[in-house]
Design an enzyme around this catalytic site. Structure first.
Site, PDB file in Angstrom:
ATOM      1  N   SER A  64     -35.909  19.929   1.885  1.00 55.48           N
ATOM      2  CA  SER A  64     -37.108  19.657   2.613  1.00 55.48           C
ATOM      3  C   SER A  64     -36.853  18.790   3.926  1.00 55.48           C
ATOM      4  CB  SER A  64     -37.681  18.625   2.258  1.00 55.48           C
ATOM      5  OG  SER A  64     -38.220  19.574   0.871  1.00 55.48           O
TER       6      SER A  64
HETATM    7  N1  SAH Z   1     -36.830  18.096  -3.325  1.00 56.14           N
HETATM    8  C1  SAH Z   1     -36.050  19.182  -3.033  1.00 56.14           C
HETATM    9  C2  SAH Z   1     -36.779  20.041  -2.316  1.00 56.14           C
HETATM   10  C3  SAH Z   1     -36.017  21.716  -2.939  1.00 56.14           C
HETATM   11  S1  SAH Z   1     -37.861  23.166  -2.268  1.00 56.14           S
HETATM   12  C4  SAH Z   1     -35.254  18.508  -2.178  1.00 56.14           C
HETATM   13  O1  SAH Z   1     -34.908  17.538  -2.203  1.00 56.14           O
HETATM   14  O2  SAH Z   1     -34.007  19.137  -1.721  1.00 56.14           O
HETATM   15  C5  SAH Z   1     -38.369  23.282  -3.144  1.00 56.14           C
HETATM   16  C6  SAH Z   1     -37.963  23.538  -4.732  1.00 56.14           C
HETATM   17  O3  SAH Z   1     -39.105  23.718  -6.131  1.00 56.14           O
HETATM   18  C7  SAH Z   1     -36.810  24.672  -5.464  1.00 56.14           C
HETATM   19  O4  SAH Z   1     -35.473  24.373  -5.334  1.00 56.14           O
HETATM   20  C8  SAH Z   1     -37.822  26.209  -6.310  1.00 56.14           C
HETATM   21  O5  SAH Z   1     -36.421  26.647  -7.164  1.00 56.14           O
HETATM   22  C9  SAH Z   1     -38.237  24.520  -6.978  1.00 56.14           C
HETATM   23  N2  SAH Z   1     -39.669  25.210  -7.916  1.00 56.14           N
HETATM   24  C10 SAH Z   1     -40.675  26.225  -7.331  1.00 56.14           C
HETATM   25  N3  SAH Z   1     -41.316  26.630  -8.298  1.00 56.14           N
HETATM   26  C11 SAH Z   1     -40.805  25.529  -9.305  1.00 56.14           C
HETATM   27  C12 SAH Z   1     -41.648  24.815 -10.687  1.00 56.14           C
HETATM   28  N4  SAH Z   1     -42.182  25.636 -11.530  1.00 56.14           N
HETATM   29  N5  SAH Z   1     -40.517  24.365 -11.212  1.00 56.14           N
HETATM   30  C13 SAH Z   1     -39.744  23.680 -11.411  1.00 56.14           C
HETATM   31  N6  SAH Z   1     -39.049  24.028 -10.012  1.00 56.14           N
HETATM   32  C14 SAH Z   1     -40.069  25.059  -9.228  1.00 56.14           C
END
Ligand code: SAH
Length: 215
Positions: A64
């Site tokens: 993000s």
């Molecule tokens: N918090 C992260 C942002 C990652 S983007 C950071 O600091 O880098 C969002 C993430 O949510 C992705 O990696 C995606 O695979 C995950 N995601 C989406 N749906 C999900 C679910 N049902 N359970 C767990 N993770 C999920």
């Protein structure tokens, strides 16, 4: 992995930028200034780590935007020893910020590859207080519930009931909800039947998807 004076300088500038956009939580700003964000990106993209933008981390996912991480964290207002559930470990950056602020972090990722990468990195960085899980975040972690706070870092179509259930009374959940773009919601659990919802601006996240994806 190396942190240099140049990286520190770039980070300082980024923090000034984030401050100017309205982030005031001193503890958060300190941690963001201390934590090398370039550790969470591929070496080839180091230069992009200190630009206030989201960035691809592989498998169609992004780390993000720094301002978004700061905004969500400020809304969540983590305190020492609070038990916090994060949905969407991704690069592990957000989890690391929460842990460095003193929270006990439980983070779930649905993509096995990202889960392994983040685990390895967090171990290398020797940040304690983070437990990672390869699971479907929709289900939360009932075995560790209730949580003081929950942060969702993927865009949800609606508020997931199961996650509200796993929140303590008085607990807070920060979650972006919407289809193409999302409204950032700050949800407070008033009692087992009631929640209050505050809307806090528009954002764009990768989608919150059901099920897991093996590497
Ligand atoms: N918090 C992260 C942002 C990652 S983007 C950071 O600091 O880098 C969002 C993430 O949510 C992705 O990696 C995606 O695979 C995950 N995601 C989406 N749906 C999900 C679910 N049902 N359970 C767990 N993770 C999920």
């Amino acid at each position: 992995m190396k942190d240099s004076y140049r990286h520190k300088g770039l980070r300082k500038k980024l923090i000034e930028e984030i401050k100017s956009k309205g982030i005031t939580n001193e503890g958060l700003l300190k941690v963001m200034e201390a934590l090398p964000r370039h550790f969470f990106l591929d070496k080839a993209f180091e230069e992009w780590a200190y630009v206030d933008k989201a960035f691809p981390i592989g498998n169609d996912q992004t780390i993000s935007q720094p301002y978004t991480v700061a905004f969500q964290t400020q809304l969540l207002d983590p305190h020492k020893r609070e038990k916090i559930l994060e949905i969407g470990t991704g690069s592990g950056y957000q989890a690391c910020i929460l842990a460095l602020m003193g929270a006990r972090v439980y983070s779930i990722e649905r993509q096995e590859l990202l889960y392994h990468r983040a685990m390895e990195l967090l171990e290398k960085l020797e940040v304690g207080n983070i437990r990672c899980f390869f699971k479907d975040g929709f289900k939360g972690l009932p075995e560790f519930a209730p949580f003081d706070k929950i942060i969702v870092t993927a865009g949800a179509k609606e508020i997931p009931e199961k996650l509200v259930e796993q929140l303590k009374i008085g607990g807070i959940m920060v979650i972006p909800v919407g289809e193409k773009s999302q409204k950032m919601l700050k949800i407070t659990k008033i009692n087992d039947e009631e929640i209050s919802i505050e809307e806090r601006g528009d954002f764009r996240f990768v989608p919150f998807l059901k099920g897991t994806k093996k590497a």
